[in-house]
Design an enzyme around this catalytic site. Sequence first.
Site, short mmCIF file in Angstrom:
data_model
loop_
_atom_site.label_atom_id
_atom_site.label_comp_id
_atom_site.label_asym_id
_atom_site.label_seq_id
_atom_site.Cartn_x
_atom_site.Cartn_y
_atom_site.Cartn_z
CD GLU A 8 -5.01 0.72 -2.91
OE1 GLU A 8 -5.89 1.11 -2.75
OE2 GLU A 8 -4.26 0.34 -1.44
CG ASP B 17 -1.94 1.37 1.41
OD1 ASP B 17 -2.45 1.55 0.29
OD2 ASP B 17 -2.29 1.64 2.38
CG ASP C 18 -1.14 3.42 6.02
OD1 ASP C 18 -1.39 3.90 4.99
OD2 ASP C 18 -1.24 3.99 7.20
#
Length: 154
Positions: free
Chosen positions: A64, A7, A137
């Site tokens: 991501e 992330d 996160d």
Amino acid sequence: MLIIGVDPGSSTTACGVIETTTKHIEFEVLKLKRNLNEVEKIMNVFEFIKKTIENYNPEEFAIETPFYSVNIKTAMILTQIKTAAIIAARLLNIPVYQYTPRQIKQAICGYGAADKKQIKFVVEKTLKIDLSSQPYDVSDAIAVALTHIYVRGL
């Protein structure tokens, strides 16, 4: 098989590492100092990802993709940070896969507009772990790795 999910963020970047057979979970978090300039942030993320890959030696890397942003400056730095992470993985010959936030939410919660709280809840229940003391996160990074596992049928 060991999968790393990332992330990427301009203030916090997290990695979730999942062993597909045992479902053993590890994670790493990089909190970037606010006073760093863009180049320093990009290099810190690059080094963090490179070191994490070297420590865990994953077979595949999932990340991501940045979400749509109204602020062009924010979108640019997130794209640069994501690119630094991808370069670190490719430099170490790890295959890279990218997932949108909607794909991740759909894979984890069955709903493409789920919020971070829902993602964290499902990740904790699915993997039987407690992430209550961790930032979103971390659960997001683990969700990226889980999405990759689901999509690839691992």
